[in-house]
Design an enzyme around this catalytic site. Sequence first.
Site, short mmCIF file in Angstrom:
data_model
loop_
_atom_site.label_atom_id
_atom_site.label_comp_id
_atom_site.label_asym_id
_atom_site.label_seq_id
_atom_site.Cartn_x
_atom_site.Cartn_y
_atom_site.Cartn_z
CE LYS A 211 -3.91 -2.23 2.34
NZ LYS A 211 -4.81 -2.14 3.52
CE1 TYR B 26 -9.26 -2.98 0.35
CE2 TYR B 26 -8.59 -0.92 -0.66
CZ TYR B 26 -8.30 -2.04 0.10
OH TYR B 26 -7.02 -2.23 0.59
CG PHE C 218 -13.48 1.24 7.17
CD1 PHE C 218 -12.98 0.70 5.99
CD2 PHE C 218 -14.11 0.39 8.06
CE1 PHE C 218 -13.10 -0.65 5.70
CE2 PHE C 218 -14.24 -0.98 7.78
CZ PHE C 218 -13.74 -1.49 6.60
NE ARG D 255 -6.68 -12.77 4.85
CZ ARG D 255 -7.09 -11.49 4.87
NH1 ARG D 255 -6.86 -10.70 3.85
NH2 ARG D 255 -7.74 -11.02 5.91
CB THR E 19 -7.54 -6.22 9.67
OG1 THR E 19 -7.91 -7.37 8.90
CG2 THR E 19 -7.92 -4.96 8.93
NE ARG F 20 -2.34 -5.70 7.32
CZ ARG F 20 -3.45 -6.24 6.86
NH1 ARG F 20 -4.04 -7.22 7.51
NH2 ARG F 20 -3.99 -5.79 5.74
CG ASN G 84 -3.72 -2.48 7.03
OD1 ASN G 84 -3.55 -2.10 5.86
ND2 ASN G 84 -4.79 -3.13 7.40
CG HIS H 162 -5.28 -6.09 -0.49
ND1 HIS H 162 -6.51 -6.13 0.12
CD2 HIS H 162 -5.37 -6.91 -1.58
CE1 HIS H 162 -7.32 -6.93 -0.58
NE2 HIS H 162 -6.65 -7.42 -1.62
CD GLU I 270 -8.95 -8.77 -3.95
OE1 GLU I 270 -7.76 -9.07 -3.67
OE2 GLU I 270 -9.83 -8.60 -3.09
#
Length: 150
Positions: free
Chosen positions: A9, A49, A57, A85, A91, A102, A112, A115, A126
């Site tokens: 990100k 998203y 948010f 993950r 998250t 993270r 964070n 993704h 995606e």
Amino acid sequence: MDRILVLLKPDAIQRGFCGEIIGRLEKRGLKIIAMKMLHMDRDLARKHYAAHTEKAFFQGLIDFITSSPLVALVVEGQNAIESVRSTMGATDPQHASSGTIRGDMAQSVGQNLIHGSDSKEAAATEINLFFSNEEIMDYQRELDRWVIES
Ligand code: DAT
Ligand code: MG
């Protein structure tokens, strides 16, 4: 073999963590099969998203992900979704275990760092948003026999 879309990100690029984060995925034994840098526009961000459209948010998330360039990757491996993950961590970085990306490098849920798609269906959708078939590399790695038991 599974595939997963990974985004480094805008905060990861701004903080100079691309190498560190990609290195952690490589060390895990995962294989990079596509990678590019881009600046997401709001249209792509809303599609990516879409599952979060109704969340409080959502606007902040779209503002953040479109605020600065990011790096998109397709990563392949055995149980790649679970592997990536678990390497990412929870998250909310405040709840992420140390040893995770993270948990070791982030503080805020809205910043964070990374993704990763959360299911095979989400990954397929995606990956198609970010990459054409020609941009996804089909190649063998000699080291995979030392990473993945046959
Ligand atoms: P993940 O990125 O771990 O898959 P998610 O899909 O539930 O998490 O949410 C997508 C992103 O939205 C997440 O990485 C950061 C942001 N987000 C999630 N929950 C949030 C919250 N409570 N407040 C602010 N941002 C949030
Ligand atoms: Mg998610």
